[in-house]
Design an enzyme around this catalytic site. Structure first.
Site, short mmCIF file in Angstrom:
data_model
loop_
_atom_site.label_atom_id
_atom_site.label_comp_id
_atom_site.label_asym_id
_atom_site.label_seq_id
_atom_site.Cartn_x
_atom_site.Cartn_y
_atom_site.Cartn_z
N HIS A 259 2.78 17.69 7.47
CA HIS A 259 3.51 16.57 7.23
C HIS A 259 3.03 15.33 8.02
CE1 HIS A 259 6.81 14.96 5.00
NE2 HIS A 259 7.36 14.48 5.91
N SER B 220 7.11 10.38 3.68
CA SER B 220 8.13 11.43 3.38
C SER B 220 9.38 10.85 2.61
CB SER B 220 8.50 11.63 4.99
OG SER B 220 9.39 12.86 4.70
#
Length: 724
Positions: free
Chosen positions: A684, A567
């Protein structure tokens, strides 16, 4: 254009199809991405973008992604030792000792989320006692809702009496969660009680019950035609839902004047008379606080500029606030609910040397979690702010999850890099810490690992802490495979934590290093601000300094040094790869952001703009362009091998970032440098089924071991010692 569901289904099939092709002896080459230059101009600066077409989900992009997955599988499936690594990772990840997290007490009932391998997703359970796990009962198993394992719990919230619980469930990593209500006694959902899209991948989600348990405030995203399509993940507001009524009749409560990128967390006082709404202005750390009282009105307690960043209800008629106004490491204010105006608040705990991360008021005490540059501690004061000492915790560890247990007793979780998380009860009267039965054991005892705290010196002279895990007997000869990780952003501290995957690295003689970079909250708001917006380059300099320390002190050498991040940490990997390619032997960049100029065109990228900056601002554009990894790939430059991972349904970081970065790197480098793209069908990372996490970790370690020149030696699993 294909639907998101269709794209997810396609992506899930890619690894299987590609793997079959590889086993059949057909070793595909990575597809070449055609250059279709587009020029964007920012504040007079023309920026050419040859791969902007990869931002879409058109068939040609899917075909290219499919080809990249096929190539990646052909490479990874043939790596030496992969089968043995898969076996070991599977043993570690399916170790059946459960982990408990997200504990909440409501009435006399204790709730928890429970990770219980080999189950694919965490369960929601009810605990009769923290001393006897045999008393627990499964309230909700997502596998019964969706046997495929792709539905997960976003969050849950029990009524004040603990008789009902609201649960947000989402699918395929989308984080788009619908809320259902379950009867705690029977475990059955209430009929016709589903409120859609309470949770989302942009602004998250939350709810808070009324005192009578007959309704709740919740975060509501726009529905239907209320907003244009591009605004459906923005403009989150607060509505009230009464059980037994159609959600279409829910009433507006708060939020019409909130920012477009508002994110709201709701909390109800223990007596149900008050509710707070803590509203974030995107991801940059600005908050406004609102209070709902028995009068039926919402009152604004603080504005963004007041720098109140958190609040908890006390049991003495007060609201306790965490403020960074003129106190970058934090202070605690006490605000009487009888006079809910910020000017009536008094300082209970002034700013100190440690950084205040959070707190929990009990009838006679305030328990404070403090950050110490990575590790944390648990401190106590009375309700006049007088110090009562520290609660004993593990060395170099993290503390969290504080839960009231009656009187001034609390539960808290404590873990370290070498010891799994356990829940402890602090008995206030006796001043004793007692380990409960909620203890996770390790598949292997690694408590003998050396845990070293050191400091690197960054480019501007700032001292950067890092934690180094070194197996006993490993010599500092500069030849050890070493894995360095970091994050550095969003005011999030990098804290000690047990990771079962680390065992597979350490038992091969590998060293692990974890950096505490600016951009986090390890040393308060000043530390965060010096790694955000136009000062983001400091984070990359900090990480490079940590890498240099590992080489200078002969833990490793560049060709033996791997780095990994996800991320915002994926952005970190991209920046290090571009700025210091000679320093690393291999890079794993997970679900990262690489095109900093077009990131804010995505929904969550707009929330990120308060942390990273916006191209609309001339100075922020200049800083973004200066470090944007995608824009600084150089033709003919030698880059280390990189494994990029992406999620087809990722609501936080659009997979186009990884696609564009891979295309540009593959075009710029020769065939000797391996640039791999692994696109999975999830999001994610949250909600990924256990089996898919095992496969991804297997690929990551097989890739790293191979590129760092480590011959994998299979390890036979032996029973770990029982928890004490």
């Amino acid at each position: 254009m294909p639907s998101k569901i269709a794209l997810a289904s396609l992506a899930l099939l890619l690894p299987l199809t590609a793997s079959a092709a590889a086993k059949a002896g057909k070793a595909p080459k990575p597809p070449v991405a055609e250059k279709k230059p587009v020029v964007d101009t920012y504040h007079g600066t023309a920026v050419e973008d040859p791969y902007q077409w990869l931002e879409s989900n058109e068939p040609q992009v899917q075909e290219w992604t499919h080809g990249q997955n096929a190539y990646t599988r052909a490479v990874l499936d043939k790596l030496p030792g992969r089968d043995a690594i898969r076996q070991r990772i599977g043993e570690l990840f399916t170790w059946q000792s459960p982990a408990y997290f997200g504990l909440m007490k409501a009435g006399d009932t204790l709730f928890a989320l429970k990770s219980q391998p080999p189950r694919q997703q965490p369960l929601l359970v009810v605990l009769g006692s923290v001393e006897d796990v045999a008393s627990e009962r499964i309230l909700l198993d997502p596998m019964e809702v969706d046997p495929s394992g792709h539905t997960s719990i976003d969050f849950y919230e029990p009524t004040l009496d603990g008789q009902k619980v609201a649960v947000s469930l989402s699918k395929n990593g989308t984080e788009s969660g619908d809320v259902s209500v379950y009867d705690v006694a029977t475990g059955k959902p209430l009929a016709d009680e589903v409120v859609p899209r309470v949770n989302g991948g942009t602004a998250g989600g939350s709810l808070a019950w009324s005192a009578d348990g007959k309704g709740y405030f919740y975060t509501r995203y726009p529905r239907g035609t209320e907003r244009s399509g591009e605004d459906l993940n923005f403009f989150q507001q607060v509505y009230f839902h009464r059980l037994g009524t159609p959600t279409e009749k829910d009433s507006y409560a708060l939020g019409k004047d909130f920012p477009r990128i508002a994110m709201t967390q709701l909390e109800t006082s223990q007596d149900g008379q008050f509710t707070t709404a803590l509203v974030a202005n995107g991801d940059g750390g600005e908050y406004a606080l609102y209070l709902f009282s028995a009068s039926g009105q919402w009152t604004q307690i603080s504005r963004f500029e007041d720098k109140v960043v958190g609040g908890r209800f006390g049991q003495d008629g007060a609201l306790y606030l965490l403020s960074i106004q003129d106190a970058p490491r934090g202070k605690v204010l006490r605000l009487p609910l009888a006079t809910p105006s910020l000017d009536k608040a008094s300082v209970l705990v002034p700013e100190g040397q440690a950084t205040l991360q959070g707190f929990l008021p009990t009838p006679g005490r305030l328990y404070i979690v403090e950050q110490l540059g990575g590790p944390s501690q648990l401190r106590m004061v009375d309700l006049k702010g007088q110090p009562l000492g520290l609660v004993p915790t593990l060395p170099v560890s993290s503390v969290g999850g504080l839960v009231r247990q009656g009187g001034d007793d609390i539960l808290f979780a404590n873990s370290s890099n070498v010891q799994p998380s356990a829940w402890y009860r602090y008995a206030a009267q006796e001043g004793k810490v007692l380990k409960t039965a909620l203890v996770q054991t390790s598949p292997k005892d690694i408590s003998g690992t050396e845990v070293i705290r050191d400091e690197a010196v960054s480019k501007d002279g700032t001292r950067i802490p890092l934690t180094i895990l070194k197996p006993q007997g490993v010599k500092l000869n500069g030849n050890n495979p070493t894995l360095l990780t970091g994050y550095g952003g969003f005011n999030v501290p990098t804290t000690p934590g047990f990771n079962k995957a680390s065992i597979a690295w350490l038992e091969q003689g590998g060293i692990i290093a974890i950096a505490n970079l600016r951009g986090g909250s390890e040393f308060g708001e000043e530390w965060h601000a010096n790694g955000a917006l136009t000062k983001k380059q400091n984070v990359f300099d900090d990480f490079y300094a940590c890498a240099k320390l590992l080489v200078e002190k002969k833990y490793t050498q560049p060709k033996k040094l791997g780095i990994q991040g996800g991320s915002n940490g994926g952005l970190l990997m991209g920046a290090e790869l571009i700025q210091h390619p000679e320093m690393f032997g291999a890079v794993v960049a997970r679900v990262g952001i690489y095109d900093m100029l077009r990131s804010e065109r995505t929904p969550n990228g707009q929330f990120n703009s308060t942390e990273f900056g916006s191209v609309k601002d001339p100075e922020q554009f200049k800083a973004l362009y200066a470090y944007s990894p995608y824009h600084h790939v150089e033709e003919g430059k030698k880059y280390p091998p990189v494994l990029f991972t992406a999620g087809a349904n990722d609501p936080r970081v659009d997979p186009f970032h990884s696609r564009k970065m891979v295309a540009r790197l593959q075009a710029a480098t020769d065939n000797k440098s391996r640039i791999l793209l692994r696109t999975a069908g999830g999001g994610h990372g949250g909600g990924t089924p256990l089996s898919e996490r095992i496969e991804e970790m297997t690929d990551v370690y097989a890739f790293l071991f191979n590129e760092l020149g480590v011959k994998y030696h299979p390890v036979k699993q032996v029973a770990a010692p029982k928890a004490k």
